[in-house]
Design an enzyme around this catalytic site. Structure first.
Site, PDB file in Angstrom:
ATOM      1  N   LYS A 129       0.814  -1.224   0.000  1.00  0.00           N
ATOM      2  CA  LYS A 129       0.000   0.000   0.000  1.00  0.00           C
ATOM      3  C   LYS A 129       0.843   1.267   0.000  1.00  0.00           C
ATOM      4  O   LYS A 129       0.424   2.300  -0.492  1.00  0.00           O
ATOM      5  CB  LYS A 129      -0.933   0.033   1.221  1.00  0.00           C
ATOM      6  N   HIS A 257       1.103  -3.113  15.028  1.00  0.00           N
ATOM      7  CA  HIS A 257       1.636  -1.979  14.268  1.00  0.00           C
ATOM      8  C   HIS A 257       1.688  -0.793  15.224  1.00  0.00           C
ATOM      9  O   HIS A 257       0.663  -0.381  15.755  1.00  0.00           O
ATOM     10  CB  HIS A 257       0.742  -1.663  13.051  1.00  0.00           C
ATOM     11  N   SER A 260       2.267   4.400  11.828  1.00  0.00           N
ATOM     12  CA  SER A 260       3.205   4.686  10.737  1.00  0.00           C
ATOM     13  C   SER A 260       3.999   5.956  11.067  1.00  0.00           C
ATOM     14  O   SER A 260       3.442   6.949  11.505  1.00  0.00           O
ATOM     15  CB  SER A 260       2.437   4.845   9.434  1.00  0.00           C
ATOM     16  N   GLY A 297       6.090   1.064  10.637  1.00  0.00           N
ATOM     17  CA  GLY A 297       6.362   2.193  11.527  1.00  0.00           C
ATOM     18  C   GLY A 297       7.791   2.687  11.482  1.00  0.00           C
ATOM     19  O   GLY A 297       8.122   3.682  12.134  1.00  0.00           O
ATOM     20  N   GLU A 334       6.434  -5.605   8.527  1.00  0.00           N
ATOM     21  CA  GLU A 334       5.727  -5.067   7.353  1.00  0.00           C
ATOM     22  C   GLU A 334       6.187  -3.648   7.043  1.00  0.00           C
ATOM     23  O   GLU A 334       5.373  -2.712   7.036  1.00  0.00           O
ATOM     24  CB  GLU A 334       4.216  -5.064   7.623  1.00  0.00           C
ATOM     25  N   GLY A 336       6.891  -0.294   5.184  1.00  0.00           N
ATOM     26  CA  GLY A 336       6.460   0.358   3.945  1.00  0.00           C
ATOM     27  C   GLY A 336       7.357   1.554   3.699  1.00  0.00           C
ATOM     28  O   GLY A 336       8.291   1.527   2.897  1.00  0.00           O
ATOM     29  N   ARG A 337       7.097   2.613   4.449  1.00  0.00           N
ATOM     30  CA  ARG A 337       7.855   3.859   4.346  1.00  0.00           C
ATOM     31  C   ARG A 337       9.379   3.608   4.378  1.00  0.00           C
ATOM     32  O   ARG A 337      10.127   4.246   3.649  1.00  0.00           O
ATOM     33  CB  ARG A 337       7.463   4.710   5.555  1.00  0.00           C
ATOM     34  N   TYR A 383      -3.253  12.672   4.172  1.00  0.00           N
ATOM     35  CA  TYR A 383      -3.403  11.325   4.744  1.00  0.00           C
ATOM     36  C   TYR A 383      -2.224  10.898   5.609  1.00  0.00           C
ATOM     37  O   TYR A 383      -2.359  10.079   6.500  1.00  0.00           O
ATOM     38  CB  TYR A 383      -3.569  10.291   3.622  1.00  0.00           C
ATOM     39  N   ASP A 384      -1.052  11.411   5.284  1.00  0.00           N
ATOM     40  CA  ASP A 384       0.155  10.939   5.971  1.00  0.00           C
ATOM     41  C   ASP A 384       0.759  12.019   6.865  1.00  0.00           C
ATOM     42  O   ASP A 384       1.828  11.823   7.441  1.00  0.00           O
ATOM     43  CB  ASP A 384       1.177  10.488   4.900  1.00  0.00           C
ATOM     44  N   TYR A 445       3.407   6.789   0.433  1.00  0.00           N
ATOM     45  CA  TYR A 445       2.029   7.301   0.539  1.00  0.00           C
ATOM     46  C   TYR A 445       1.834   8.568  -0.305  1.00  0.00           C
ATOM     47  O   TYR A 445       1.282   9.558   0.173  1.00  0.00           O
ATOM     48  CB  TYR A 445       1.658   7.527   2.013  1.00  0.00           C
TER      49      TYR A 445
END
Ligand SMILES: Cc1ncc(COP(=O)(O)O)c(C=O)c1O
Length: 493
Positions: A129, A257, A260, A297, A334, A336-337, A383-384, A445
């Site tokens: 995502k 989690h 983030s 995170g 997991e 992402g960033r 959103y972020d 994101y």
């Protein structure tokens, strides 16, 4: 005393790790942390053979039970800023007016090396995502990274790239039934639940699949919270585990989690403690869990208030203490960033300028209008909670604002919505219409959620490096286009 020598080749090999190693060790001559490694001065010459010795010291400081070895050398070192700026200038010189991203997949692979260096026991499952760029996914898959998916669409994207189902974690705690049926059909082995209803759904639609219990943890120290929506309270763990047993759904472990963009290493440690508590509860009712998923995170770069090394040190300590190797628990995460953020640099054109004169009732500021905004790549501002930093492109690079006269300014997106403000209340030099601004670290994101609102096109992508073009040929252009990416322009540096 560890003696270190660094050949030119070894220096090249170590580039991705060195800044963090150096930073972690506090390598400035005379620094106490540096001295604690038994080194009297910074490594001028460093041989790869000498590294395990340094590694064991670093490992000990990290609380690791086994010494991290240098991961296989990746040819994808991150491009320097000057290479990226050069590419932006090249595109501008071609006469483009549209916004575009310069994408450097090497930046993600460097981050991956860093991950493997600092968290060698934890397998990354990249959170699709965050940035479902097909080149990024393909390169990560090639590098052995697994994936966290939230939907059928994300799973399908990976299958089209040739990723096998057993490399996918369906990590959305609340799944649309047809998506879960799809996961069952394609034999995606592991998913996540956090309530009884989801367990029942699982038992009915994907009885062969195993699950992780997502628990709520403290996410108050993060840029984006999650526990308001997902995660079972710890007091419900026993009931949920027992219900899973009744439904014959196999619970393999626990996930969490911390939110983030987490800026507290303590949040990770506390979450591991909570997870260990659930492992104990499971054991008390005769259930043996063997997977711990520590979620996402992690920071996208090491320039912020908390570096990855700052998190890894106490996190490794907690994992080593509560989940030692001998416990036989598979550790996954997991991120992402962490992997995506540095891969994208966004270039936008200044399409308009308005000075709102104080003498005419305005606030005396200058408003710049650029051709990407909150409805496009800067959706991350909404959103972020991102705070992008603008840089002005000049013929020689980026303008150093510190030597310029600055004026109160703001930067606005191209749509007709008054909400579409990218940066409010900033100080900028006097910028001409037609100039180019660029924003680094725009991979997380951003392009994942942009829209074409008001008919505004989303930025094209220019991929650095030949590897990206060979990867691009492995993915059909049709598929790339169908993912809202108007063009895939692969250029060699
Ligand atoms: C379930 C899940 N896993 C992982 C991530 C990735 O988080 P991050 O980008 O902070 O690493 C997210 C982000 O929203 C998420 O919802």
């Amino acid at each position: 005393m560890v003696s270190i020598s660094l050949t030119r080749t070894a220096m090249g090999r170590l580039r991705p790790h060195q800044p963090s190693l150096v930073r972690f060790c506090g390598v400035a001559p005379g620094s106490t942390r540096f001295a604690s490694l038994g080194l009297s001065e910074p490594p001028k010459r460093l041989s790869t053979q000498a590294l395990p010795a340094v590694g064991s010291k670093v490992g000990a400081m990290l609380g690791l039970h086994h010494v991290p070895t240098i991961p296989p050398t990746s040819p994808f070192f991150a491009a320097t800023k000057s290479v990226i700026v050069q590419e932006i200038r090249r595109q501008v010189a071609r006469g483009t007016e549209e916004p575009f991203f310069v994408v450097d997949i090497g930046a993600a692979l460097d981050r991956l090396s860093l991950w493997r260096w600092f968290l060698p026991r934890v397998e990354p499952f990249y959170a699709v995502k965050c940035c479902p760029d097909p080149n990024l996914l393909y390169s990560l898959a090639q590098a052995g990274v697994n994936f966290d998916c939230a939907s059928r669409g994300e799973m399908e994207q990976l299958f089209e790239l040739g990723v096998k189902p057993d490399r996918i974690l369906y990590a959305n705690p609340c799944k649309q039934p047809s998506h879960l049926k799809f996961a069952a059909l394609r034999r995606v082995p592991l998913s996540v639940f956090d309530c009884e209803g989801e367990l029942e759904k699982h038992a009915a639609l994907h009885p062969e699949g195993d699950v992780l219990l997502r628990i709520a943890v403290d996410d108050s120290q993060a840029q984006c919270v999650m526990s308001c929506k997902y995660g079972a309270p710890i007091v419900s763990a026993k009931r949920l585990l027992a219900r899973a047993a009744e439904l014959r759904v196999r619970v393999r472990g626990v996930s969490f989690h911390v939110g983030s963009g987490c800026f507290s290493a303590h949040s990770f440690v506390e979450a591991v403690e909570r997870a260990a508590f659930v492992f104990d509860i499971a054991e008390s009712i005769g259930m043996k869990l063997d997977v711990l998923d520590i979620g996402g995170g992690f920071p996208g770069s090491d320039d912020g208030r908390l570096s990855f090394a700052d998190i890894a040190a106490p996190l490794n300590g907690a994992l080593g203490q509560m989940f030692p190797l001998s416990r036989g628990v598979r550790l996954i995460a997991e991120p992402g960033r962490f992997l995506a953020e540095k891969t994208h640099t966004l270039a936008v054109n200044v399409i308009g300028k308005k000075v709102v004169n104080a003498s005419e009732g305005g606030d005396g500021t200058t408003r710049y209008y650029v051709n990407d905004g909150l409805y496009g790549s800067f959706n991350s501002v909404v959103y972020d909670h991102a705070k992008p930093t603008a840089q002005l492109l000049t013929p020689s690079g980026a303008l150093d604002f510190s030597s310029e006269e600055l004026y109160p300014s703001s930067i606005w997106g191209p749509t007709c919505d008054g909400l579409d403000c990218v940066i409010q209340n900033t100080q900028l030099p006097d910028i001409l219409v037609g100039s180019w601004l660029f924003f680094e670290r725009m991979g997380a994101y951003t392009c994942a959620a942009g829209s074409n609102f008001n008919g505004m096109p989303l930025p094209q992508k220019v991929y650095l490096r030949e590897a990206a073009s060979s990867c691009a040929s492995a993915i059909s252009l049709r598929q790339v286009k169908s993912q809202h990416q108007p063009h895939l322009v692969a250029t060699a540096t």
